[in-house]
Design a protein around this motif. Structure first.
Motif, short mmCIF file in Angstrom:
data_model
loop_
_atom_site.label_atom_id
_atom_site.label_comp_id
_atom_site.label_asym_id
_atom_site.label_seq_id
_atom_site.Cartn_x
_atom_site.Cartn_y
_atom_site.Cartn_z
N GLY A 155 0.67 -1.04 -0.16
CA GLY A 155 0.06 0.01 0.20
C GLY A 155 0.77 1.34 0.09
O GLY A 155 2.21 1.11 0.24
N GLY A 156 0.20 2.42 -0.21
CA GLY A 156 0.90 3.66 0.10
C GLY A 156 1.74 3.96 -1.37
O GLY A 156 1.49 3.35 -2.45
N GLY A 157 2.73 4.85 -1.12
CA GLY A 157 3.38 5.34 -2.26
C GLY A 157 4.26 6.62 -1.89
O GLY A 157 4.15 7.05 -0.86
N VAL A 158 4.89 7.31 -2.89
CA VAL A 158 5.76 8.30 -2.47
C VAL A 158 5.04 9.42 -2.06
O VAL A 158 5.63 10.35 -1.30
N LYS A 159 3.71 9.62 -2.62
CA LYS A 159 3.09 10.74 -2.28
C LYS A 159 2.32 10.58 -0.75
O LYS A 159 2.06 11.47 0.14
N SER A 160 2.19 9.35 -0.35
CA SER A 160 1.48 9.06 0.82
C SER A 160 2.54 8.85 2.25
O SER A 160 2.21 8.57 3.25
N GLY A 161 3.74 8.98 1.76
CA GLY A 161 4.87 8.43 2.66
C GLY A 161 4.86 7.15 3.18
O GLY A 161 5.10 6.75 4.40
N PHE A 162 4.40 6.29 2.26
CA PHE A 162 4.14 4.69 2.41
C PHE A 162 3.58 4.50 3.80
O PHE A 162 3.60 3.66 4.53
N THR A 163 2.44 5.12 3.83
CA THR A 163 1.32 4.80 5.07
C THR A 163 0.67 3.68 4.56
O THR A 163 -0.20 3.72 3.83
N HIS A 164 0.67 2.66 5.46
CA HIS A 164 -0.03 1.49 5.04
C HIS A 164 -1.35 1.33 5.93
O HIS A 164 -2.05 0.59 5.62
N VAL A 165 -1.57 1.85 7.11
CA VAL A 165 -2.40 1.57 7.90
C VAL A 165 -3.58 2.36 7.62
O VAL A 165 -3.82 3.59 7.51
N GLU A 166 -4.80 1.77 7.45
CA GLU A 166 -6.08 2.31 7.16
C GLU A 166 -6.61 2.92 8.49
O GLU A 166 -6.56 2.24 9.62
N GLU A 167 -7.38 4.09 8.50
CA GLU A 167 -8.00 4.42 9.57
C GLU A 167 -8.60 3.58 10.32
O GLU A 167 -9.03 3.53 11.58
#
Length: 384
Positions: A155-167
């Motif tokens: 999950g994630g990506g360069v734009k999201s800072g590799f955030t994998h955890v869903e709220e």
């Protein structure tokens, strides 16, 4: 067939209005090559001169090298360019051949996808000829799968800072990976943190923060189990925490279901469509000829439902071949420069018109040039 039957009018492209008369001529090639030759990503004296696998990610319109130890690992929020250079022929006839893939994650931005496509064309200019492939995360081509012993999609990506955890993820749970065999490769895909992601046929690895759980579906394969063990080994190297392996057939497997929010779920069988598939829509073979003679780009149906052979392709034209679940564009050496330059956009427009096949959007697209056809293209034509 009448003179105008079988013509598909792609009105989005008007050669005069789009001012592409100069695309592909000698000046255009020199300008593109000059730009490509100064691209730091591949102006290193190695790319285009040596065999190997080279990978870059698009970051804010910039082509950035991807670490070798992460080859085969991609993020769904990003776009990548992959170059595979290899030798063909023997002795003095041996030469270096190139295949370029631009891979689009399911959540990549339009800007990143467009940059990847543009830079792929630029890299093609730099290499002075290559097979180009557009790859969609949800349905990779067999040729792409053979490049990696395993594919890991996170999950994630360069734009999201590799955030994998869903709220909305269960408290304490950080990552759920689904492991399954797809064609020639083993896939490791990060999936939604819910018990509804489970499937009897695959293996799942859950990182709960304090412990790693391996859930083996009742009908998973030994190969999938082995890959899960390797994935867990890599995870425990980074952080030393307990690991427990449980089979779906054990009553204790309900613990993992509960961790994923299914505390009250009593069902014994789980089914969830795989997030990546190699299944292709079964369409009749079709051969179409590009033409921009009228000022607008048209596709003329040459064969529909019949076998397609190499001798059907003429040097003075560009052809689109819909065969074996893939769409190929073959560019004849004597074809007009405008026809060659618009191959990707025309192929995408053709895909959009396949309304009877709802999954046609995921069809792999690729282009080859006369005299430099890839082995995958030649195999596809042979069996069409």
């Amino acid at each position: 067939m009448g003179p105008h039957e079988g013509l598909l009018h792609l009105k989005e492209y008007d050669i005069k209005d789009s001012n592409v008369e100069q695309i592909g001529n000698d000046i255009d090639h020199r300008v593109k090559y000059a730009s490509a030759a100064t691209e730091p990503a591949w102006d290193d004296g190695i790319v285009g001169k040596e065999v190997g696998l080279f990978i870059w990610r698009i970051e804010d319109f910039i082509v950035v090298g991807w670490p070798n130890d992460k080859a085969g690992e991609f993020h769904e929020g990003d776009s990548y360019i992959i170059l595979h250079s290899y030798k063909v022929g023997e002795g003095e006839h041996q030469k270096l051949q190139h295949e370029i893939y631009f891979w689009l994650g399911s959540k990549t931005t339009q800007d990143e996808a467009g940059t990847a496509a543009y830079k792929t064309v630029e890299l093609d200019e730099f290499l002075k000829g290559a097979t180009q492939h557009r790859e969609i995360q949800q349905a990779p081509s067999d040729a792409f799968l053979t490049l990696f012993p395993q594919l890991k999609i996170l999950g994630g990506g360069v734009k999201s800072g590799f955030t994998h955890v869903e709220e909305a993820a269960p408290q304490g749970v950080t990552t759920l990976l689904r492991i399954f065999k797809l064609s020639t490769a083993i896939m490791v895909v990060e999936v939604e943190l819910t018990w509804k992601s489970l499937d009897d046929g695959d293996v799942f690895v859950l990182d709960s923060g304090q412990k790693i759980w391996v859930w083996q579906g009742g009908s998973c394969s030994p190969m999938e189990k082995a890959k899960a063990a390797q994935v867990v080994h890599e995870m425990t190297l980074a952080k030393h925490i307990d690991v427990e392996v449980i089979s779906q057939l054990e009553s204790r497997s309900q613990i993992l279901v509960g961790l994923l929010g299914g505390q009250d779920v009593q069902q014994r069988h789980f089914q969830c469509a795989r997030p990546v598939s190699s299944i292709r829509a079964k369409r009749p073979s079709k051969l179409l000829r590009f033409s921009d003679a009228s000022g607008s780009l048209l596709l003329d149906v040459v064969k529909d439902g019949q076998s397609i052979k190499q001798h059907d392709l003429e040097s003075k034209n560009v052809f689109l071949l819909d065969i074996a679940g893939s769409v190929w564009v073959w560019k004849g050496k004597q074809a007009s420069q405008g026809e060659k330059a618009t191959w990707l956009r025309a192929a995408q427009m053709y895909i959009k018109q396949l309304q009877d096949f709802p999954d046609s959007y995921f069809t792999p697209l690729a282009s080859v040039t006369e005299g430099s056809e890839s082995s995958a293209f030649l195999r596809a034509v042979e069996v069409s």
